[in-house]
Motif scaffolding. Structure first.
Motif, mmCIF file in Angstrom:
data_model
loop_
_atom_site.group_PDB
_atom_site.id
_atom_site.type_symbol
_atom_site.label_atom_id
_atom_site.label_comp_id
_atom_site.label_asym_id
_atom_site.label_seq_id
_atom_site.Cartn_x
_atom_site.Cartn_y
_atom_site.Cartn_z
ATOM 1 N N ASP A 30 0.895 -1.154 0.000
ATOM 2 C CA ASP A 30 0.000 0.000 0.000
ATOM 3 C C ASP A 30 0.937 1.208 0.000
ATOM 4 O O ASP A 30 1.453 1.611 1.043
ATOM 5 C CB ASP A 30 -0.872 -0.052 1.268
ATOM 6 C CG ASP A 30 -1.904 1.070 1.319
ATOM 7 O OD1 ASP A 30 -1.885 1.951 0.439
ATOM 8 O OD2 ASP A 30 -2.736 1.060 2.255
ATOM 9 N N ALA A 31 1.211 1.763 -1.198
ATOM 10 C CA ALA A 31 2.299 2.746 -1.349
ATOM 11 C C ALA A 31 2.000 4.088 -0.702
ATOM 12 O O ALA A 31 2.907 4.816 -0.319
ATOM 13 C CB ALA A 31 2.608 2.940 -2.835
ATOM 14 N N MET A 32 0.705 4.439 -0.597
ATOM 15 C CA MET A 32 0.297 5.697 0.059
ATOM 16 C C MET A 32 -0.819 5.370 1.022
ATOM 17 O O MET A 32 -1.993 5.506 0.708
ATOM 18 C CB MET A 32 -0.216 6.686 -0.971
ATOM 19 C CG MET A 32 0.863 7.191 -1.851
ATOM 20 S SD MET A 32 0.244 7.132 -3.478
ATOM 21 C CE MET A 32 1.641 7.733 -4.322
ATOM 22 N N ASN A 81 3.126 2.031 3.442
ATOM 23 C CA ASN A 81 4.078 3.127 3.325
ATOM 24 C C ASN A 81 3.352 4.464 3.252
ATOM 25 O O ASN A 81 2.265 4.564 2.661
ATOM 26 C CB ASN A 81 4.912 2.949 2.046
ATOM 27 C CG ASN A 81 5.867 4.118 1.855
ATOM 28 O OD1 ASN A 81 6.819 4.265 2.622
ATOM 29 N ND2 ASN A 81 5.603 4.973 0.866
ATOM 30 N N ARG A 84 8.569 6.476 3.631
ATOM 31 C CA ARG A 84 9.446 6.854 2.526
ATOM 32 C C ARG A 84 8.658 7.520 1.404
ATOM 33 O O ARG A 84 7.429 7.409 1.345
ATOM 34 C CB ARG A 84 10.118 5.583 1.954
ATOM 35 C CG ARG A 84 11.016 4.883 2.943
ATOM 36 C CD ARG A 84 11.749 3.755 2.281
ATOM 37 N NE ARG A 84 12.571 4.251 1.165
ATOM 38 C CZ ARG A 84 13.306 3.472 0.383
ATOM 39 N NH1 ARG A 84 13.325 2.174 0.580
ATOM 40 N NH2 ARG A 84 14.014 3.986 -0.612
ATOM 41 N N ASP A 85 9.383 8.160 0.520
ATOM 42 C CA ASP A 85 8.744 8.626 -0.699
ATOM 43 C C ASP A 85 8.371 7.381 -1.511
ATOM 44 O O ASP A 85 9.215 6.496 -1.727
ATOM 45 C CB ASP A 85 9.692 9.519 -1.496
ATOM 46 C CG ASP A 85 9.084 9.889 -2.835
ATOM 47 O OD1 ASP A 85 8.199 10.755 -2.848
ATOM 48 O OD2 ASP A 85 9.447 9.275 -3.852
ATOM 49 N N ALA A 86 7.137 7.322 -1.964
ATOM 50 C CA ALA A 86 6.650 6.110 -2.641
ATOM 51 C C ALA A 86 7.510 5.766 -3.860
ATOM 52 O O ALA A 86 7.817 4.599 -4.098
ATOM 53 C CB ALA A 86 5.191 6.303 -3.055
ATOM 54 N N ASP A 116 -2.889 4.224 -4.422
ATOM 55 C CA ASP A 116 -4.191 4.803 -4.083
ATOM 56 C C ASP A 116 -3.967 6.201 -3.514
ATOM 57 O O ASP A 116 -4.126 6.437 -2.326
ATOM 58 C CB ASP A 116 -4.915 3.900 -3.069
ATOM 59 C CG ASP A 116 -6.305 4.399 -2.749
ATOM 60 O OD1 ASP A 116 -7.138 4.475 -3.664
ATOM 61 O OD2 ASP A 116 -6.546 4.757 -1.575
ATOM 62 N N PHE A 165 3.349 8.323 -10.354
ATOM 63 C CA PHE A 165 3.797 7.117 -9.643
ATOM 64 C C PHE A 165 3.730 5.850 -10.504
ATOM 65 O O PHE A 165 4.171 4.785 -10.081
ATOM 66 C CB PHE A 165 2.946 6.907 -8.383
ATOM 67 C CG PHE A 165 2.959 8.088 -7.451
ATOM 68 C CD1 PHE A 165 4.043 8.327 -6.620
ATOM 69 C CD2 PHE A 165 1.897 8.984 -7.421
ATOM 70 C CE1 PHE A 165 4.077 9.417 -5.766
ATOM 71 C CE2 PHE A 165 1.912 10.084 -6.576
ATOM 72 C CZ PHE A 165 3.006 10.308 -5.745
HETATM 73 N N1 SAH Z 1 -4.754 5.074 0.286
HETATM 74 C C1 SAH Z 1 -5.350 5.892 1.322
HETATM 75 C C2 SAH Z 1 -5.529 7.347 0.923
HETATM 76 C C3 SAH Z 1 -4.259 8.019 0.570
HETATM 77 S S1 SAH Z 1 -4.313 9.761 0.734
HETATM 78 C C4 SAH Z 1 -6.673 5.292 1.794
HETATM 79 O O1 SAH Z 1 -7.037 4.176 1.374
HETATM 80 O O2 SAH Z 1 -7.365 5.934 2.577
HETATM 81 C C5 SAH Z 1 -2.740 10.163 0.129
HETATM 82 C C6 SAH Z 1 -1.581 9.824 1.062
HETATM 83 O O3 SAH Z 1 -0.415 9.763 0.238
HETATM 84 C C7 SAH Z 1 -1.300 10.863 2.134
HETATM 85 O O4 SAH Z 1 -1.279 10.239 3.394
HETATM 86 C C8 SAH Z 1 0.068 11.422 1.767
HETATM 87 O O5 SAH Z 1 0.887 11.675 2.902
HETATM 88 C C9 SAH Z 1 0.663 10.293 0.954
HETATM 89 N N2 SAH Z 1 1.655 10.712 -0.066
HETATM 90 C C10 SAH Z 1 1.561 11.718 -0.977
HETATM 91 N N3 SAH Z 1 2.639 11.740 -1.769
HETATM 92 C C11 SAH Z 1 3.456 10.722 -1.362
HETATM 93 C C12 SAH Z 1 4.709 10.232 -1.801
HETATM 94 N N4 SAH Z 1 5.344 10.805 -2.826
HETATM 95 N N5 SAH Z 1 5.229 9.157 -1.166
HETATM 96 C C13 SAH Z 1 4.563 8.565 -0.134
HETATM 97 N N6 SAH Z 1 3.375 9.001 0.337
HETATM 98 C C14 SAH Z 1 2.806 10.061 -0.287
#
Ligand code: SAH
Length: 370
Positions: A58-60, A81, A107-109, A124, A132
């Motif tokens: 789960d990258a974000m 992440n 980390r940065d995704a 997501d 991404f």
């Molecule tokens: N997937 C989540 C919603 C994500 S909201 C859900 O199911 O509810 C977006 C998230 O991405 C935020 O928490 C933000 O901090 C993160 N984010 C934004 N850019 C990012 C990056 N480059 N690397 C990692 N995280 C990132």
């Protein structure tokens, strides 16, 4: 951070309290959580229960709801992440309370996905996934999930933004949702091809204000060539309802056979099927025991997708009625008449008024009159 408990599926986690008076409550909390995306997450859990990847990213992750649900409801080892330390605190707490097998990274995704491989990579974000997609393709061992909530650029309402992000030309028509879904798929296919990877759609759909893809990624130059061969265009007449689907790398130039106007191409986009019938059948069977927030809505979405013909465009039933100055009767009557005449005909999953058919316009019109 004031927290409150929420349950989706069979998974309970803590999320920050939101201001319910705000037009967009998720925007009022320090870490993002949107209850309206529960159905999106339901479908991902159902897909993963069919394919059993060896690991999941789960990258974000934000609150961690998606990755936590995958961990609890599929048993697949998950990595969650987010680059935001506040999100990581919340994820850590949620993972601990659930007692699941999870790795947590802050980390940065894009850098994480550039360095590590996962069976299923899930993008997501909140907004566009475009920056991404390249890294996600490289990181994906076998499967990729992508959510896009930037439907205005994808569907042609913000034309220039759509072109910049997806290197495709959207078109704001009555089937713009279909175009948005297929432009995103086409974009993923082109990114994958760069790395000699092909994609196979498993379950891809558009719902409310998002597009969601679940695809299989196959590493081979011939799989990549096969995906590229699926790219094409929909050509739309600007003055009448005529439209044409074309599977070709460069768009041809066409004239409307009804009114002589030059057709406008939209694409490149993915043509053909956007799901795997076996996966979808398995998902539908699984809903019998699956705990969903709104089981009826979920089952309706899955069954309309199962029965939807594979064409890359649809017609809006009411728009056709308006154009031909006919008052449309029940939509199912029209669909049955078209089928009786030997055409494929079915409903679409993203609109109650959409129909897909390979019947020429004159036949549709005559079935509307009959
Ligand atoms: N997937 C989540 C919603 C994500 S909201 C859900 O199911 O509810 C977006 C998230 O991405 C935020 O928490 C933000 O901090 C993160 N984010 C934004 N850019 C990012 C990056 N480059 N690397 C990692 N995280 C990132």
């Amino acid at each position: 951070m004031d927290l409150t408990l929420v349950t989706e599926g069979i998974t309970t986690i803590a999320v920050p309290c939101q201001n319910p008076e705000d037009p967009f409550p998720p925007g009022t909390a320090p870490v993002f959580y949107n209850s309206r995306m529960a159905l999106n997450r339901d479908t991902t859990v159902l897909v993963i229960r069919q394919i059993h990847p060896h690991s999941y990213l789960d990258a974000m992750a934000a609150s961690g709801i998606r990755g936590c649900r995958v961990g609890v409801e599929t048993g697949v080892p998950v990595t969650l992440n987010d680059r935001d330390p506040l999100a990581i605190d919340l994820i850590t707490r949620n993972v601990h309370n659930l007692g699941i097998n999870a790795t947590i990274t802050c980390r940065d995704a894009n850098s994480l996905m550039s360095e590590e491989r996962f069976g299923f990579v899930d993008l997501d974000p909140f907004g566009t996934p475009a920056p991404f997609i390249d890294a996600a393709i490289r990181s994906s061992g076998k499967y990729l999930g992508v959510t896009a909530t930037d439907t205005a650029p994808l569907c042609g309402a913000h034309l220039k933004a759509g072109i910049r992000r997806y290197m495709a030309r959207p078109l704001n028509t009555e089937y713009h949702t279909e175009v948005g879904l297929r432009i995103l798929l086409g974009n993923v296919a082109r990114h994958a091809a760069v790395y000699d990877k092909g994609i196979t759609p498993l379950f891809c759909y558009a719902h409310e204000h998002f597009v969601r893809l679940h695809v299989q990624v196959t590493s081979s130059a011939s799989a990549a060539d096969k995906s590229i061969a699926r790219l094409g265009y929909v050509h739309q007449c600007g003055t009448c309802p005529y439209r044409l689907e074309e599977q070709r790398f460069f768009p041809g130039v066409y004239t409307c056979p009804h009114c002589g106007s030059t057709l406008t191409p939209t694409g490149p986009l993915w043509t053909g099927s956007v799901h795997d019938p076996d996966i979808l059948r398995g998902m539908i069977q699984d809903t019998e025991t699956f705990v969903a927030g709104d089981p009826a809505r979920l089952l309706r979405l899955l069954s309309v997708c199962r029965d939807e013909p594979d064409f890359s465009f649809s017609y809006d039933y009411h728009q056709l009625g308006k154009f031909y100055r006919l008052s449309p009767g029940p939509i199912d009557v029209l669909l049955n008449r078209l089928r009786d005449r030997g055409y494929q005909a079915g409903r679409v999953h993203y609109s109650g008024y959409g129909i897909k058919t390979d019947a020429p316009l004159e036949e549709i019109r005559s079935c509307m009159i009959q």
